[in-house]
Write an enzyme that holds these catalytic residues in place. Structure first.
Site, short mmCIF file in Angstrom:
data_model
loop_
_atom_site.label_atom_id
_atom_site.label_comp_id
_atom_site.label_asym_id
_atom_site.label_seq_id
_atom_site.Cartn_x
_atom_site.Cartn_y
_atom_site.Cartn_z
N GLU A 87 -3.42 -4.19 -3.18
CA GLU A 87 -3.74 -4.96 -4.22
C GLU A 87 -3.79 -4.29 -5.51
O GLU A 87 -3.51 -4.95 -6.49
CB GLU A 87 -5.00 -5.68 -3.98
CG GLU A 87 -5.41 -6.67 -2.65
CD GLU A 87 -5.50 -5.67 -1.42
OE1 GLU A 87 -5.01 -4.55 -1.40
OE2 GLU A 87 -6.08 -6.27 -0.24
N CYS A 127 -11.00 -3.10 -3.86
CA CYS A 127 -9.89 -4.20 -4.50
C CYS A 127 -10.67 -5.36 -5.17
O CYS A 127 -10.28 -5.87 -6.07
CB CYS A 127 -8.89 -4.53 -3.30
SG CYS A 127 -7.81 -3.03 -2.86
N CYS A 184 -10.67 -4.94 0.25
CA CYS A 184 -11.71 -4.05 0.58
C CYS A 184 -12.66 -4.07 -0.68
O CYS A 184 -12.26 -4.80 -1.74
CB CYS A 184 -11.28 -2.64 0.68
SG CYS A 184 -10.35 -1.88 -0.92
N ASN A 237 0.76 -1.24 0.14
CA ASN A 237 0.01 0.00 0.05
C ASN A 237 0.95 1.28 -0.07
O ASN A 237 1.98 1.44 0.39
CB ASN A 237 -1.05 0.05 1.21
CG ASN A 237 -0.35 -0.14 2.57
OD1 ASN A 237 0.62 -0.79 2.66
ND2 ASN A 237 -0.85 0.36 3.25
N CYS A 251 -4.33 1.15 -2.38
CA CYS A 251 -4.32 -0.33 -1.72
C CYS A 251 -3.36 -1.12 -2.39
O CYS A 251 -2.82 -1.02 -3.47
CB CYS A 251 -5.42 -0.88 -1.68
SG CYS A 251 -6.87 -0.20 -1.04
N GLU A 293 0.56 5.25 0.67
CA GLU A 293 -0.39 6.24 1.22
C GLU A 293 -0.06 7.55 0.83
O GLU A 293 1.04 8.08 0.03
CB GLU A 293 -0.48 6.11 2.67
CG GLU A 293 -1.15 4.82 3.09
CD GLU A 293 -1.26 4.95 4.67
OE1 GLU A 293 -0.99 5.62 5.23
OE2 GLU A 293 -2.19 3.64 5.08
N1 THU Z 1 -5.51 -1.02 2.28
C1 THU Z 1 -5.01 -2.13 1.21
O1 THU Z 1 -4.01 -1.82 0.93
N2 THU Z 1 -5.64 -3.22 0.92
C2 THU Z 1 -7.02 -3.01 1.42
O2 THU Z 1 -7.66 -4.19 0.65
C3 THU Z 1 -7.64 -2.46 2.45
C4 THU Z 1 -6.81 -1.39 2.91
C5 THU Z 1 -4.63 0.14 2.78
C6 THU Z 1 -5.10 1.32 2.34
C7 THU Z 1 -4.42 2.08 3.51
O3 THU Z 1 -3.08 2.42 3.26
C8 THU Z 1 -4.51 1.23 4.80
O4 THU Z 1 -4.60 -0.19 4.21
C9 THU Z 1 -5.44 1.69 5.68
O5 THU Z 1 -6.81 1.50 5.25
#
Ligand code: THU
Length: 161
Positions: free
Chosen positions: A75, A115, A112, A62, A73, A64
């Site tokens: 994925e 994704c 999520c 991930n 994310c 940010e």
């Molecule tokens: N995140 C992912 O990388 N994948 C997901 O399916 C859900 C959330 C990340 C996004 C953010 O950087 C952190 O997790 C908290 O939400």
């Protein structure tokens, strides 16, 4: 009026060590990818790794941003990288793992909704089922035979044609 019932089957392995070799290797790659997570805001690290039909693997994490909605994310990062670096090469599996410094995650963290949508479209585009392998930091591993198992009744390009 009719009632339709949907069922989703998945396998539960007690640990990473119990997985078939190919799945274990991919999950280990996802765990290594997690170390490259850029998550100074949530501190929640997510690692994902894909396996291609030719056996190659690619990892992503991930990514940010101070403008929170721009967070990418793991994925989606790895699936976009895969399509860019190896266009046309089908993806046969994706492994996803997480690490939360505030609270060790002992249950598989599911992708999520956004994704799941991207996994589903990648699968449709590649005409290839994508095995989904999920683990928290420790604990059991869930394995789904295909991404669409995680997003039944999905929206797809067919609606737009
Ligand atoms: N995140 C992912 O990388 N994948 C997901 O399916 C859900 C959330 C990340 C996004 C953010 O950087 C952190 O997790 C908290 O939400």
């Amino acid at each position: 009026m009719q009632t339709q019932t949907l069922q989703i089957a998945y396998q539960i392995y007690p640990s990473l060590e119990a997985l078939p070799d190919a799945d274990r290797t991919l999950l280990e790659q996802a765990r290594r990818a997690l170390e490259n997570s850029y998550s100074p805001y949530s501190h929640f690290k997510v690692g994902a790794a894909v396996r291609f039909a030719n056996g190659e693997m690619l990892g992503g994490a991930n990514y940010e941003n101070a403008a929170y909605p721009m967070c990418i994310c793991a994925e989606q990062a790895v699936l976009a990288a895969a399509a860019s670096r190896f266009p046309g090469e089908p993806i046969t599996a994706i492994a996803i793992t997480v690490q939360n410094p505030h609270k060790p995650v002992a249950a598989p963290a599911a992708p999520c909704g956004a994704c799941r949508q991207v996994i589903s479209e990648t699968e449709q585009r590649n005409l290839c089922p994508m095995r989904v392998i999920l683990q928290g930091e420790t604990g059991p591993v869930f394995v789904f035979e295909k991404g669409s198992d995680l997003l039944p009744l999905s929206f797809g390009g067919d609606f737009l044609g």
